[in-house]
Design a protein around this motif. Structure first.
Motif, PDB file in Angstrom:
ATOM      1  N   LEU A 302       0.884  -1.284   0.213  1.00  0.00           N
ATOM      2  CA  LEU A 302       0.133   0.073   0.013  1.00  0.00           C
ATOM      3  C   LEU A 302       0.874   1.484   0.064  1.00  0.00           C
ATOM      4  N   TYR A 303       0.622   2.408  -0.918  1.00  0.00           N
ATOM      5  CA  TYR A 303       0.908   3.435  -1.287  1.00  0.00           C
ATOM      6  C   TYR A 303       2.287   3.385  -0.932  1.00  0.00           C
ATOM      7  N   ARG A 304       3.303   2.275  -1.879  1.00  0.00           N
ATOM      8  CA  ARG A 304       4.582   2.471  -2.018  1.00  0.00           C
ATOM      9  C   ARG A 304       4.805   3.041  -3.684  1.00  0.00           C
ATOM     10  N   GLY A 305       3.517   3.237  -4.434  1.00  0.00           N
ATOM     11  CA  GLY A 305       3.954   4.198  -5.879  1.00  0.00           C
ATOM     12  C   GLY A 305       4.463   3.159  -6.732  1.00  0.00           C
ATOM     13  N   LEU A 306       3.308   1.912  -7.209  1.00  0.00           N
ATOM     14  CA  LEU A 306       4.031   1.134  -7.996  1.00  0.00           C
ATOM     15  C   LEU A 306       3.386   1.107  -9.212  1.00  0.00           C
ATOM     16  N   SER A 307       4.040   0.844 -10.338  1.00  0.00           N
ATOM     17  CA  SER A 307       4.312   0.443 -11.727  1.00  0.00           C
ATOM     18  C   SER A 307       3.314  -0.098 -12.057  1.00  0.00           C
ATOM     19  N   ALA A 308       2.771   0.656 -13.222  1.00  0.00           N
ATOM     20  CA  ALA A 308       1.956  -1.393 -14.001  1.00  0.00           C
ATOM     21  C   ALA A 308       3.016  -2.576 -14.578  1.00  0.00           C
ATOM     22  N   PRO A 309       2.483  -3.973 -14.103  1.00  0.00           N
ATOM     23  CA  PRO A 309       2.682  -4.810 -14.243  1.00  0.00           C
ATOM     24  C   PRO A 309       3.444  -4.825 -14.978  1.00  0.00           C
ATOM     25  N   LEU A 310       4.284  -6.145 -15.308  1.00  0.00           N
ATOM     26  CA  LEU A 310       4.849  -7.467 -16.233  1.00  0.00           C
ATOM     27  C   LEU A 310       4.182  -8.207 -16.478  1.00  0.00           C
ATOM     28  N   SER A 311       3.827  -9.024 -16.917  1.00  0.00           N
ATOM     29  CA  SER A 311       3.773 -11.298 -16.489  1.00  0.00           C
ATOM     30  C   SER A 311       4.671 -11.864 -16.965  1.00  0.00           C
ATOM     31  N   THR A 312       5.181 -12.037 -16.749  1.00  0.00           N
ATOM     32  CA  THR A 312       6.265 -13.604 -16.695  1.00  0.00           C
ATOM     33  C   THR A 312       6.344 -14.995 -16.395  1.00  0.00           C
ATOM     34  N   PRO A 313       6.659 -15.948 -17.266  1.00  0.00           N
ATOM     35  CA  PRO A 313       6.108 -17.236 -17.040  1.00  0.00           C
ATOM     36  C   PRO A 313       6.572 -17.254 -15.510  1.00  0.00           C
ATOM     37  N   ARG A 314       7.306 -17.170 -14.491  1.00  0.00           N
ATOM     38  CA  ARG A 314       7.392 -17.200 -13.388  1.00  0.00           C
ATOM     39  C   ARG A 314       7.112 -16.637 -12.701  1.00  0.00           C
ATOM     40  N   ALA A 315       6.414 -14.938 -12.791  1.00  0.00           N
ATOM     41  CA  ALA A 315       6.368 -14.334 -11.622  1.00  0.00           C
ATOM     42  C   ALA A 315       5.560 -12.598 -11.993  1.00  0.00           C
ATOM     43  N   VAL A 316       4.779 -12.196 -11.572  1.00  0.00           N
ATOM     44  CA  VAL A 316       4.237 -11.265 -11.782  1.00  0.00           C
ATOM     45  C   VAL A 316       5.282  -9.814 -11.426  1.00  0.00           C
ATOM     46  N   VAL A 317       5.591  -8.755 -12.456  1.00  0.00           N
ATOM     47  CA  VAL A 317       6.794  -7.986 -11.542  1.00  0.00           C
ATOM     48  C   VAL A 317       6.011  -7.065 -11.941  1.00  0.00           C
ATOM     49  N   PHE A 318       6.083  -6.064 -10.773  1.00  0.00           N
ATOM     50  CA  PHE A 318       6.158  -4.799 -10.374  1.00  0.00           C
ATOM     51  C   PHE A 318       6.615  -3.862 -10.015  1.00  0.00           C
ATOM     52  N   GLY A 319       7.375  -2.616 -10.374  1.00  0.00           N
ATOM     53  CA  GLY A 319       8.446  -1.256  -9.905  1.00  0.00           C
ATOM     54  C   GLY A 319       7.639  -0.241  -8.830  1.00  0.00           C
ATOM     55  N   ASP A 320       7.956   0.519  -7.904  1.00  0.00           N
ATOM     56  CA  ASP A 320       7.624   1.247  -7.046  1.00  0.00           C
ATOM     57  C   ASP A 320       8.110   2.746  -7.547  1.00  0.00           C
ATOM     58  N   ALA A 321       8.631   3.351  -5.965  1.00  0.00           N
ATOM     59  CA  ALA A 321       8.637   4.776  -5.993  1.00  0.00           C
ATOM     60  C   ALA A 321       9.750   4.862  -5.633  1.00  0.00           C
ATOM     61  N   GLU A 322      10.444   3.822  -4.912  1.00  0.00           N
ATOM     62  CA  GLU A 322      11.935   3.964  -4.278  1.00  0.00           C
ATOM     63  C   GLU A 322      12.638   2.869  -5.399  1.00  0.00           C
ATOM     64  N   GLY A 323      12.908   2.429  -6.518  1.00  0.00           N
ATOM     65  CA  GLY A 323      13.218   1.971  -7.653  1.00  0.00           C
ATOM     66  C   GLY A 323      13.411   1.024  -7.693  1.00  0.00           C
ATOM     67  N   ILE A 324      12.983  -0.262  -6.490  1.00  0.00           N
ATOM     68  CA  ILE A 324      12.375  -1.045  -6.232  1.00  0.00           C
ATOM     69  C   ILE A 324      11.961  -2.101  -6.786  1.00  0.00           C
ATOM     70  N   ILE A 325      12.521  -3.009  -7.544  1.00  0.00           N
ATOM     71  CA  ILE A 325      11.148  -4.170  -8.856  1.00  0.00           C
ATOM     72  C   ILE A 325      10.817  -5.822  -7.411  1.00  0.00           C
ATOM     73  N   HIS A 326       9.769  -5.413  -7.804  1.00  0.00           N
ATOM     74  CA  HIS A 326       8.987  -6.653  -6.833  1.00  0.00           C
ATOM     75  C   HIS A 326       8.690  -7.542  -7.993  1.00  0.00           C
ATOM     76  N   PHE A 327       8.986  -8.929  -7.408  1.00  0.00           N
ATOM     77  CA  PHE A 327       8.864 -10.374  -8.465  1.00  0.00           C
ATOM     78  C   PHE A 327       7.934 -11.047  -7.573  1.00  0.00           C
ATOM     79  N   LEU A 328       6.966 -11.182  -7.846  1.00  0.00           N
ATOM     80  CA  LEU A 328       5.549 -11.770  -6.647  1.00  0.00           C
ATOM     81  C   LEU A 328       5.133 -13.411  -7.645  1.00  0.00           C
ATOM     82  N   SER A 329       4.863 -13.967  -6.605  1.00  0.00           N
ATOM     83  CA  SER A 329       4.073 -15.350  -6.818  1.00  0.00           C
ATOM     84  C   SER A 329       2.810 -14.955  -7.782  1.00  0.00           C
ATOM     85  N   LYS A 330       2.694 -15.671  -9.024  1.00  0.00           N
ATOM     86  CA  LYS A 330       1.207 -15.338  -9.637  1.00  0.00           C
ATOM     87  C   LYS A 330       0.432 -16.371  -9.294  1.00  0.00           C
ATOM     88  N   ASP A 331       0.411 -17.061  -8.281  1.00  0.00           N
ATOM     89  CA  ASP A 331      -0.965 -17.782  -7.556  1.00  0.00           C
ATOM     90  C   ASP A 331      -1.280 -17.017  -6.592  1.00  0.00           C
TER      91      ASP A 331
END
Length: 372
Positions: A302-331
């Motif tokens: 919440l309130y981390r300023g997320l970018s639009a996402p990218l879906s890859t075969p292994r993860a869904v990926v978001f960037g945030d307002a602090e320049g961090i790239i987050h890889f999340l499990s899709k399930d």
């Protein structure tokens, strides 16, 4: 002239509302401790001028094409970051770059459409309108979506105008990148809260589908334009209607598959099972692609300023307002990996070519990431 004034008022109003919202927004949710569940690293990085417009990155086989605010246009080999060519529009830009791997097109703040080949300017055409959406280059044509939702087609070789379609719309439009994409032999364009399919040869309207229902007490609050990026899964294209809805359209038949009322300001990503997106508070939701039913939600960003996402075969990926790239499990939306960039906000949805993912920061950092 009056329409131009209204468009400018819309841009200023949205910017004012965004500034008010940001001043009142709670502090970003602290990140939870993480033991990485997958591997990944930055394999190369480059730098261009800081971003001051609605950014997009063009992807063609093995190539990332990017544009900087100062008018620089740059093509990089995806695997290595090697510069393939560099050119300039000789003016500051109002929108990102579109490219098919041969031609690259941008729009300047003065309203000129500029098309380059291998870094050399081929032609320049005055548009006399505001443009926030990156041009689409396909089939030796350059397509432009105007801020007033008009759609224009030009010959990529010489800049001759092929056709133009102006659709009725609201007096205010969103100063943000919209939807302009190719689907088989159909040109897709966001026109307000509608997704429209055009014949790219002559501009004939084939179908249009309403995705979002504008809500609010005034015209600014009722802005519901479709925003980039869209997500394609086979014959289905999923999109976000600004602050109104997320929905999926069967672009082969020109019919609405489903739509769900939900706030949010950025586009979505999708695969055959799930559609991913963040709302205005950065609450993440995964909807089932066939039905629109909610599969999972998480509030840990919440309130981390997320970018639009990218879906890859292994993860869904978001960037945030602090320049961090987050890889999340899709399930389940569990965090699998985090990678840092330069500390400035991720400026747009990550993109991928082959096994290499590119993220671009607001300070102009280009970071190529390769999951392992």
């Amino acid at each position: 002239m009056m329409r131009r004034v209204l468009l400018i008022v819309a841009a200023l109003s949205v910017a004012w509302l965004a500034g008010c919202a940001s001043s009142e927004k709670p502090k970003p949710t602290p990140l939870e401790p993480l033991t990485p569940q997958i591997g990944g690293r930055v394999v190369w990085n480059q730098r261009i001028e800081a971003m001051q417009f609605p950014l997009s990155v063009a992807v063609s086989p093995g190539v990332f094409t990017v544009a900087a605010s100062d008018g620089t246009v740059l093509a990089l080999e995806a695997d290595t970051g090697r510069e393939l060519w560099r050119g300039s529009a000789a003016s500051k830009l109002s929108a990102g770059v579109g490219s098919d791997g041969r031609f690259a097109a941008v729009v300047t703040r003065e309203g000129d459409l500029v098309t380059l080949e291998a870094g050399r300017v081929l032609w320049r055409k005055p548009l006399s309108m505001r443009v926030n959406t990156a041009p689409l280059v396909a089939g030796e044509r350059v397509f432009v979506l105007g801020g007033d939702r008009t759609v224009h087609a030009f010959d990529a070789l010489d800049g001759s105008k092929l056709w133009s379609v102006q659709r009725p719309g609201d007096p205010l439009t969103l100063a943000q990148g919209g939807v302009l994409a190719a689907f088989k032999d159909t040109l897709l364009a966001g026109q307000g809260s509608r997704l429209a399919g055009f014949d790219p040869l002559n501009g004939e309207l084939r179908w249009e589908v309403t995705v979002g229902s504008p809500r609010g007490t005034n015209e600014v609050e009722r802005l519901a334009d479709l925003v980039a990026p869209p997500a394609r899964v086979g014959d289905v294209v999923c999109v976000r209607s600004f602050q109104a809805a997320v929905g999926c359209v069967n672009a082969e038949r020109g019919t609405l598959s489903w739509t769900k009322p939900v706030g949010g300001t950025d586009g979505v990503a999708a695969d055959e099972q799930l559609v991913f997106g963040a709302d205005a508070s950065d609450r993440l939701t995964a909807w089932k692609t066939p039905s629109g039913d909610v599969a999972w939600q998480t509030e840990k960003f919440l309130y981390r300023g997320l970018s639009a996402p990218l879906s890859t075969p292994r993860a869904v990926v978001f960037g945030d307002a602090e320049g961090i790239i987050h890889f999340l499990s899709k399930d389940k939306g569990e965090t699998l990996l985090r990678l840092s960039t330069d500390g400035s906000p991720i400026a747009t949805a990550p993109v991928v070519s082959g096994s290499t993912m590119l993220v671009v920061t607001r300070n102009g950092g280009l970071y190529a990431v390769r999951p392992e």
